[in-house]
Scaffold this motif. Structure first.
Motif, PDB file in Angstrom:
ATOM      1  N   THR A  17       0.825  -1.206   0.000  1.00  0.00           N
ATOM      2  CA  THR A  17       0.000   0.000   0.000  1.00  0.00           C
ATOM      3  C   THR A  17       0.859   1.257   0.000  1.00  0.00           C
ATOM      4  O   THR A  17       0.536   2.250  -0.660  1.00  0.00           O
ATOM      5  N   ALA A  18       1.976   1.224   0.725  1.00  0.00           N
ATOM      6  CA  ALA A  18       2.892   2.365   0.721  1.00  0.00           C
ATOM      7  C   ALA A  18       3.454   2.592  -0.678  1.00  0.00           C
ATOM      8  O   ALA A  18       3.597   3.740  -1.127  1.00  0.00           O
ATOM      9  N   SER A  19       3.779   1.512  -1.382  1.00  0.00           N
ATOM     10  CA  SER A  19       4.289   1.660  -2.748  1.00  0.00           C
ATOM     11  C   SER A  19       3.211   2.225  -3.667  1.00  0.00           C
ATOM     12  O   SER A  19       3.507   3.031  -4.562  1.00  0.00           O
ATOM     13  N   ALA A  20       1.948   1.822  -3.444  1.00  0.00           N
ATOM     14  CA  ALA A  20       0.842   2.357  -4.237  1.00  0.00           C
ATOM     15  C   ALA A  20       0.677   3.853  -3.981  1.00  0.00           C
ATOM     16  O   ALA A  20       0.470   4.645  -4.916  1.00  0.00           O
ATOM     17  N   GLY A  21       0.767   4.245  -2.718  1.00  0.00           N
ATOM     18  CA  GLY A  21       0.700   5.661  -2.403  1.00  0.00           C
ATOM     19  C   GLY A  21       1.849   6.423  -3.028  1.00  0.00           C
ATOM     20  O   GLY A  21       1.688   7.551  -3.521  1.00  0.00           O
ATOM     21  N   PHE A  22       3.017   5.811  -3.032  1.00  0.00           N
ATOM     22  CA  PHE A  22       4.214   6.449  -3.609  1.00  0.00           C
ATOM     23  C   PHE A  22       4.004   6.738  -5.090  1.00  0.00           C
ATOM     24  O   PHE A  22       4.220   7.875  -5.541  1.00  0.00           O
ATOM     25  N   VAL A  23       3.590   5.727  -5.840  1.00  0.00           N
ATOM     26  CA  VAL A  23       3.427   5.937  -7.282  1.00  0.00           C
ATOM     27  C   VAL A  23       2.248   6.864  -7.574  1.00  0.00           C
ATOM     28  O   VAL A  23       2.256   7.597  -8.573  1.00  0.00           O
ATOM     29  N   LEU A 209       8.288  -2.897  -4.088  1.00  0.00           N
ATOM     30  CA  LEU A 209       7.507  -4.049  -4.533  1.00  0.00           C
ATOM     31  C   LEU A 209       8.379  -5.288  -4.675  1.00  0.00           C
ATOM     32  O   LEU A 209       7.967  -6.402  -4.307  1.00  0.00           O
ATOM     33  N   GLY A 210       9.573  -5.112  -5.204  1.00  0.00           N
ATOM     34  CA  GLY A 210      10.488  -6.247  -5.333  1.00  0.00           C
ATOM     35  C   GLY A 210      10.843  -6.824  -3.974  1.00  0.00           C
ATOM     36  O   GLY A 210      10.927  -8.048  -3.812  1.00  0.00           O
ATOM     37  N   SER A 211      11.025  -5.959  -2.988  1.00  0.00           N
ATOM     38  CA  SER A 211      11.332  -6.422  -1.630  1.00  0.00           C
ATOM     39  C   SER A 211      10.168  -7.191  -1.037  1.00  0.00           C
ATOM     40  O   SER A 211      10.358  -8.204  -0.353  1.00  0.00           O
TER      41      SER A 211
END
Length: 225
Positions: A17-23, A209-211
């Motif tokens: 979710t953090a990655s989604a917010g980032f992008v 996301l890779g992590s």
């Protein structure tokens, strides 16, 4: 449902979710007010653009919605095909497959962001990536935890917090609040990163996301839950 996630699963959900917010933070500024993971916002924007006679803006919003749905469809087809034979072949679980697919599409978007001639492909690729990652947590073929949209999570958090105020002894609202916090902080980081590095900032989300994918693989590989 977020209240049924283990701590490890909640941590994974918050990371995604953090990655989604980032992008979304990156995309929002890059596109001048359109979203790449929040399709309710784009649907409203499409309606407003059409009412104002801005056909280009309407097409941009609808195009992002279509790309997002395409990502959902693609991930659903991939995970459905892989699912029945996982136990026999040892292939990646549907959860891992969805994250890898999303990370792969996002990587392609990051590469396009480095090529001026291909930059136009970045927004639809990001939207497709965000659609795909929503297949990470599914139950019975349907999404059980929304990872790129938080309206439902905020409603659940409010309802469960109200129950807590009535004396119900539970802390489920904290899990939904954690998801909202993850997307909020991610969007701040994404917006600030874009202002500094432009579309190159997308590589940060690729790494996140890779992590997450490696974490899921490692838990399965070593039997950690």
């Amino acid at each position: 449902m977020a209240t049924e996630l283990t701590r490890a699963q909640l941590g994974l959900a918050c990371g995604i979710t953090a990655s989604a917010g980032f992008v979304d933070g990156v995309g929002f500024i890059h596109l001048g007010g359109y979203f790449v993971s929040f399709m309710s916002g784009n649907s409203t924007r499409a309606g407003a653009d059409l009412a104002e006679g801005d056909l280009l803006g309407w097409a941009k919003a609808i195009g992002l919605v279509a790309a997002f749905v395409f990502g959902v469809i693609l991930a659903s087809l991939v995970t459905f095909r892989q699912g029945p034979s996982i136990a026999r072949t040892g292939r990646p679980t549907p959860q891992l497959q969805a994250i890898w697919l999303s990370a792969t599409i996002l990587t392609l978007a990051a590469v396009c962001g480095m090529l001026p001639a291909a930059e136009v492909m970045v927004p639809p690729l990001i939207a497709a990536s965000m659609g795909a990652v929503n297949s990470t947590f599914t139950r019975g073929g349907e999404v059980s935890v929304g990872l790129t949209y938080m309206t439902g999570s905020l409603v659940k958090a409010g309802q469960l917090f109200a129950a807590r105020l009535r004396g119900v002894r539970q802390t489920g609202w904290l899990r939904y609040a954690a998801l909202w916090t993850a997307i909020a902080l991610g969007s701040i980081a994404g917006a600030m990163s874009y202002l500094v590095a432009g579309l190159t900032a997308l590589w940060v989300a690729v790494v996140i996301l890779g992590s997450c994918a490696l974490l899921v693989w490692g838990r399965r590989r070593f039997g950690v839950r």
